[in-house]
Design a protein around this motif. Structure first.
Motif, PDB file in Angstrom:
ATOM      1  N   PHE A   6       0.829  -1.208   0.000  1.00 49.33           N
ATOM      2  CA  PHE A   6       0.000   0.000   0.000  1.00 49.33           C
ATOM      3  C   PHE A   6       0.867   1.263   0.000  1.00 49.33           C
ATOM      4  N   THR A   7       1.931   1.260   0.835  1.00 48.91           N
ATOM      5  CA  THR A   7       2.790   2.451   0.951  1.00 48.91           C
ATOM      6  C   THR A   7       3.521   2.727  -0.361  1.00 48.91           C
ATOM      7  N   ASP A   8       3.993   1.665  -1.033  1.00 49.10           N
ATOM      8  CA  ASP A   8       4.677   1.852  -2.328  1.00 49.10           C
ATOM      9  C   ASP A   8       3.713   2.440  -3.357  1.00 49.10           C
ATOM     10  N   ARG A   9       2.484   1.911  -3.340  1.00 53.45           N
ATOM     11  CA  ARG A   9       1.481   2.439  -4.287  1.00 53.45           C
ATOM     12  C   ARG A   9       1.181   3.903  -3.969  1.00 53.45           C
ATOM     13  N   PHE A  10       1.183   4.226  -2.674  1.00 57.48           N
ATOM     14  CA  PHE A  10       0.944   5.617  -2.282  1.00 57.48           C
ATOM     15  C   PHE A  10       2.068   6.530  -2.790  1.00 57.48           C
ATOM     16  N   GLN A  11       3.326   6.072  -2.623  1.00 58.12           N
ATOM     17  CA  GLN A  11       4.467   6.898  -3.060  1.00 58.12           C
ATOM     18  C   GLN A  11       4.396   7.137  -4.572  1.00 58.12           C
ATOM     19  N   ALA A  12       4.028   6.100  -5.317  1.00 55.79           N
ATOM     20  CA  ALA A  12       3.912   6.236  -6.780  1.00 55.79           C
ATOM     21  C   ALA A  12       2.801   7.223  -7.132  1.00 55.79           C
ATOM     22  N   ARG A  13       1.704   7.115  -6.396  1.00 51.80           N
ATOM     23  CA  ARG A  13       0.564   8.004  -6.658  1.00 51.80           C
ATOM     24  C   ARG A  13       0.908   9.455  -6.308  1.00 51.80           C
ATOM     25  N   LEU A  14       1.667   9.604  -5.232  1.00 47.26           N
ATOM     26  CA  LEU A  14       2.082  10.949  -4.806  1.00 47.26           C
ATOM     27  C   LEU A  14       2.985  11.585  -5.879  1.00 47.26           C
ATOM     28  N   ALA A  15       3.902  10.772  -6.428  1.00 45.32           N
ATOM     29  CA  ALA A  15       4.807  11.276  -7.476  1.00 45.32           C
ATOM     30  C   ALA A  15       3.997  11.695  -8.712  1.00 45.32           C
ATOM     31  N   ALA A  16       3.023  10.865  -9.085  1.00 49.63           N
ATOM     32  CA  ALA A  16       2.177  11.177 -10.248  1.00 49.63           C
ATOM     33  C   ALA A  16       1.364  12.444  -9.993  1.00 49.63           C
TER      34      ALA A  16
END
Lengths: 198, 183
Positions: free
Chosen positions: B60-70
């Motif tokens: 979940f945290t990795d997906r969050f970091q990717a979403r934050l970057a996008a």
């Protein structure tokens, strides 16, 4: 709030994504759980939980350190889910947890207990989904997050008396729905076992 | 039969004192409707408290970091667009203000024709310049990147302009000096 948490918040305010990652790690489960109970399926819950964390990150400077971070975060998630439900303007039914779709898995140990648990979960979710969004949020925070009425009021921007009245109304609606469901199930059982008419 | 205050006791979820508890129990013995509600509330409370909270999928945290970057990229792009539009609007506003201030002095038809003629001339010159550059570019070694060529040409162009400007200043200065010496 733990010292670590205060430190992570402070670092995240200054643009440290890694520190905010620790906060995401810590609060992902309660935020996801709230979103799941509010929206009724995992896909929407994941999206809502992610978006809630993004909003929290963007507005982190507005966070008051004297308040509980968990309450602030769940407040963001609750409001996001309420907005999402209102925008849908459609009756929401949990597609993942419909009782008809639950089939006992014979490969797991004690499949009957698992089946019974899944049926109960589906029933609870079904009942919750019949409530109005704000009442639903109040019930979820009360039962699953064990929030007091004061904390619920803080999270949902309501007065304590408004929370009391919403919880009262929600419990009434839940009891009525439960009794209706029970009557329906008894009637269904009777229909199955009664002798056929000649 | 009055169901108050028993319904309130059942739905409020607040802790009841001993007297309230006794009075509620006595009422439930005689009232089927309230007994059903009490049964439903008990069942619901048990079901809610024994229900397990669902967890997100791992990562979940990795997906969050990717979403934050996008999200950041999207915001930067939006800000860039807003800035461009803002600058364009500001430039248009300045031009319009200047035109409005000199409204009476402007011959619109003449200015428009002049603008079109000048634009066509510049476009033609650029085209000619590019056509001259084309065989040169083909003859040059391939390892010279295009950006270097453009940079060199731009610097040369700026140098020529600067030299012309300097020459005109020197001429102006010398003519002023000549007039001074004559008078």
């Amino acid at each position: 709030m733990s010292d670590n948490e205060a430190l992570w918040i402070n670092q995240a305010i200054h643009g440290d994504d890694h520190a905010f990652g620790f906060l995401v790690e810590r609060y992902q489960k309660p935020v996801f759980s709230l979103c799941y109970r509010m929206l009724g399926n995992s896909r929407d819950a994941e999206d809502a939980a992610q978006e809630s964390f993004i909003r929290a990150y963007i507005h982190l400077k507005k966070y008051d350190p004297h308040r509980s971070f968990a309450t602030w975060l769940l407040s963001i998630a609750s409001h996001y889910c309420i907005d999402k439900i209102r925008k849908r303007q459609l009756p929401i039914v949990s597609m993942e947890a419909l009782p008809d779709e639950i089939i006992a898995d014979r490969n797991v140990p004690n499949p009957e207990a698992k089946f019974s648990e899944a049926t109960r979960e589906a029933m609870i979710q079904d009942l919750i989904m019949k409530l109005k969004p704000l009442d639903r949020a109040a019930v979820i925070l009360r039962y699953w997050h064990e929030y007091s009425e004061v904390e619920i009021a803080e999270a949902l921007n309501l007065s304590v008396s408004a929370v009391k009245s919403r919880l009262y109304r929600a419990r009434q609606a839940l009891a009525e729905s439960y009794l209706a469901l029970e009557r329906l199930s008894i009637a269904e059982e009777r229909r199955l076992y009664e002798s056929p008419t000649l | 039969m009055s169901h108050q205050p028993y319904e309130t006791y059942l739905f409020s979820g607040e802790h009841l004192d001993q007297d309230q508890q006794n009075s509620l129990e006595a009422h439930l013995m005689t009232c089927e409707g309230c007994a059903d509600i009490a049964h439903a509330m008990n069942q619901l409370d048990q079901a809610f408290f024994s229900s397990t909270a669902p967890s997100p999928m791992p990562g979940f945290t990795d997906r969050f970091q990717a979403r934050l970057a996008a999200h950041r990229l999207e915001r930067q792009s939006r800000n860039l667009w807003l800035m461009t539009i803002g600058l364009f609007a500001l430039a248009s506003l300045i031009i319009c203000t200047i035109m409005l201030l000199h409204l009476n002095q402007i011959n619109w038809a003449y200015e428009l024709t002049q603008f079109i003629a000048r634009t066509s001339l510049v476009a033609g010159q650029i085209r000619q310049f590019l056509s001259i550059l084309k065989p040169l570019r083909a003859g040059l070694p391939l390892f010279i990147p295009l950006m270097w060529m453009l940079t060199t040409i731009s610097l040369a162009f700026i140098g020529v302009i600067f030299a012309t400007w300097l020459q005109s200043i020197i001429r102006l200065y010398s003519s002023v000096q000549e007039r001074g010496s004559k008078s």
